[in-house]
Scaffold this motif. Structure first.
Motif, short mmCIF file in Angstrom:
data_model
loop_
_atom_site.label_atom_id
_atom_site.label_comp_id
_atom_site.label_asym_id
_atom_site.label_seq_id
_atom_site.Cartn_x
_atom_site.Cartn_y
_atom_site.Cartn_z
N ILE A 116 0.88 -1.17 0.00
CA ILE A 116 0.00 0.00 0.00
C ILE A 116 0.92 1.22 0.00
O ILE A 116 1.79 1.35 0.87
CB ILE A 116 -0.91 0.02 1.25
CG1 ILE A 116 -1.83 -1.21 1.25
CG2 ILE A 116 -1.71 1.31 1.31
CD1 ILE A 116 -2.81 -1.24 2.42
N ILE A 117 0.74 2.08 -1.01
CA ILE A 117 1.66 3.22 -1.15
C ILE A 117 0.86 4.53 -1.16
O ILE A 117 0.23 4.86 -2.17
CB ILE A 117 2.48 3.10 -2.46
CG1 ILE A 117 3.03 1.67 -2.64
CG2 ILE A 117 3.60 4.12 -2.49
CD1 ILE A 117 3.71 1.42 -3.96
N PRO A 118 0.86 5.26 -0.06
CA PRO A 118 0.14 6.53 -0.05
C PRO A 118 0.96 7.66 -0.67
O PRO A 118 2.08 7.90 -0.24
CB PRO A 118 -0.11 6.80 1.45
CG PRO A 118 0.82 5.91 2.19
CD PRO A 118 1.42 4.91 1.25
N VAL A 119 0.40 8.30 -1.66
CA VAL A 119 1.13 9.40 -2.35
C VAL A 119 0.19 10.57 -2.65
O VAL A 119 0.36 11.26 -3.64
CB VAL A 119 1.79 8.91 -3.67
CG1 VAL A 119 2.93 7.96 -3.41
CG2 VAL A 119 0.78 8.25 -4.60
N ALA A 120 -0.80 10.78 -1.77
CA ALA A 120 -1.80 11.80 -2.06
C ALA A 120 -1.37 13.20 -1.63
O ALA A 120 -2.04 14.18 -1.93
CB ALA A 120 -3.12 11.43 -1.35
N GLY A 121 -0.24 13.30 -0.93
CA GLY A 121 0.17 14.58 -0.33
C GLY A 121 0.52 15.65 -1.36
O GLY A 121 0.78 15.37 -2.53
N ILE A 158 2.97 -1.54 4.01
CA ILE A 158 2.71 -0.12 3.74
C ILE A 158 4.05 0.60 3.63
O ILE A 158 4.93 0.43 4.47
CB ILE A 158 1.90 0.52 4.90
CG1 ILE A 158 0.56 -0.21 5.09
CG2 ILE A 158 1.67 2.01 4.66
CD1 ILE A 158 -0.21 0.21 6.32
N ILE A 159 4.18 1.39 2.58
CA ILE A 159 5.40 2.19 2.45
C ILE A 159 5.06 3.59 1.94
O ILE A 159 4.30 3.72 0.96
CB ILE A 159 6.44 1.50 1.53
CG1 ILE A 159 7.61 2.45 1.30
CG2 ILE A 159 5.86 1.05 0.21
CD1 ILE A 159 8.89 1.79 1.01
N LEU A 160 5.55 4.59 2.61
CA LEU A 160 5.28 5.96 2.17
C LEU A 160 5.96 6.20 0.83
O LEU A 160 7.09 5.75 0.62
CB LEU A 160 5.78 6.99 3.19
CG LEU A 160 5.24 6.82 4.61
CD1 LEU A 160 5.61 8.03 5.46
CD2 LEU A 160 3.73 6.64 4.61
N GLY A 161 5.27 6.91 -0.03
CA GLY A 161 5.79 7.09 -1.39
C GLY A 161 7.00 7.99 -1.48
O GLY A 161 7.59 8.16 -2.55
N ASP A 162 7.40 8.60 -0.36
CA ASP A 162 8.56 9.48 -0.41
C ASP A 162 9.70 8.96 0.48
O ASP A 162 10.55 9.71 0.92
CB ASP A 162 8.18 10.90 0.01
CG ASP A 162 7.55 10.95 1.39
OD1 ASP A 162 7.30 9.88 1.97
OD2 ASP A 162 7.31 12.07 1.88
N THR A 163 9.68 7.65 0.74
CA THR A 163 10.70 7.06 1.62
C THR A 163 11.58 6.11 0.82
O THR A 163 11.17 4.98 0.53
CB THR A 163 10.00 6.27 2.76
OG1 THR A 163 9.18 7.19 3.47
CG2 THR A 163 11.00 5.66 3.70
N ILE A 164 12.77 6.57 0.44
CA ILE A 164 13.70 5.67 -0.25
C ILE A 164 14.53 4.98 0.84
O ILE A 164 15.00 5.62 1.77
CB ILE A 164 14.60 6.44 -1.23
CG1 ILE A 164 13.73 7.19 -2.24
CG2 ILE A 164 15.54 5.48 -1.95
CD1 ILE A 164 14.52 7.96 -3.28
#
Ligand code: UTP
Length: 325
Positions: free
Chosen positions: A4-9, A102-108
């Motif tokens: 699940i990748i949240p990238v709505a920000g 779950i992984i945040l879309g801005d976390t490399i």
């Protein structure tokens, strides 16, 4: 397993770059942020992703569909009410009790994800941080999390949750988020995933942690440039350009034009960019951008931007002291 990748920000801290493109499509070391994340996920066996989009979401959707051949489900979060709310939006696409990553879309990140995905209990990626007030903080006893606190105002610990979560009991997670939303329980104005996970802990669900020492923040211009520098260390050597000095590490797109320039170290030059009579180091230059007659350091130049200085003509006597700005 599903990611699940949240990238709505909105990525306000990266304006003006995020006025015309979503944060996760910003380039770092020759590839959009989300490209680095997808490559890692796919290499570790993730074959399906639910992506929560919102702000400029259609651009993210078309990038992912064009570059990755896995099953995607796109869910739109209309109102940006917090990370827990974003995750809750995709509850219908997760089977009862199905584990999710779950992984945040801005976390490399750089971790052995295969090992993490094998964990039999839910586990959260953590790392020691200097300023715990910006993060969700985990308190640990005997290798298990005993408490989670979102952005604590008092110093309670410095082990921060950094945006990677393997959740085995996804049904319990969605129920806990339901409770947050029903009772309007917000922290700093948002429905926080940390608060839902704390509720799961209170229900007796065990959580362990795994260490993410190589975690690269992309949230602000200075951290984006730092991440660019670190990731470039693994870049292959570029082809040399006649009449130019290329100081590795760099990424130079093959379609970029470099003339009479010094490029690098730590520069990423996008497709079709044109660098002429310039020095560019520690910088990210976007697709189709033009940079002429300037010396650039620690800079981010957007796609199709045009930045030019002037060459100077001087007739200066002996012992003169002149500073051009
Ligand atoms: P951030 O807190 O970094 O927010 O979200 P942001 O909008 O990306 O950046 P700033 O703070 O405005 O500069 C962390 C991750 O969670 C997602 C974001 O897209 C980002 O990937 N997120 C956060 C959502 O998808 N929905 C939300 O309601 C909140």
């Amino acid at each position: 397993m599903k990611a699940i990748i949240p990238v709505a920000g909105i990525g306000t801290r990266l304006r003006p770059h995020t006025l015309s493109q979503p944060k996760v499509l910003l380039n770092v070391a020759g590839k959009p942020i989300i490209g680095h994340i997808m490559d890692k996920l796919i290499a570790s066996g993730i074959d399906e992703a639910i992506v929560i989009i919102g702000y400029l979401g259609e651009m993210i959707e078309s990038y992912l569909k064009k570059h990755y051949d896995i099953k995607f489900t796109f869910v739109t979060q209309q109102e940006r009410l917090g990370l827990a709310h974003a995750i809750w939006m995709c509850r219908e696409h997760v089977d009862d009790g199905e584990p999710v990553f779950i992984i945040l879309g801005d976390t490399i990140f750089d971790v052995e994800l295969q090992d993490v995905l094998r964990s039999e209990i839910s586990t959260l990626g953590v790392r020691t941080v200097e300023d715990p007030r910006r993060f969700g903080i985990a308190l640990i006893e005997n290798g298990r999390i005993v408490r989670l606190i979102e952005k604590p105002s008092e110093p309670v610990g410095n082990l921060a949750i950094v945006g990677l979560y393997l959740i085995r009991e996804s049904d319990a997670m969605f129920q806990c988020i339901d409770t947050l939303i029903d009772r309007d329980l917000r922290t700093k104005g948002e429905y926080q995933l940390t608060d839902a996970l704390q509720m799961m802990l209170e229900r007796g669900i065990p959580f362990s942690t795994f260490h993410v020492n190589n975690w690269y923040d992309c949230g602000k211009p200075e951290t984006l440039l730092e991440t660019n520098e670190i990731l470039l260390r693994n870049s292959p050597s570029p082809e040399q350009r006649e009449g130019c000095v290329i100081r590795e590490p760099v990424f130079i797109a093959t379609s970029a034009t470099i003339e009479n320039a010094i490029v690098g170290p730590n520069a990423s030059i996008g497709e079709h960019a044109v660098i002429t009579d310039a020095i560019v180091r520690n910088s990210i230059i976007g697709t189709g951008a033009k940079v002429r007659h300037v010396m650039l350091d620690n800079s981010i130049v957007g796609h199709q931007a045009d930045l030019s200085g002037e060459s100077h003509q001087a007739n200066i006597g002996d012992f003169s002291v002149i500073k051009l700005r």
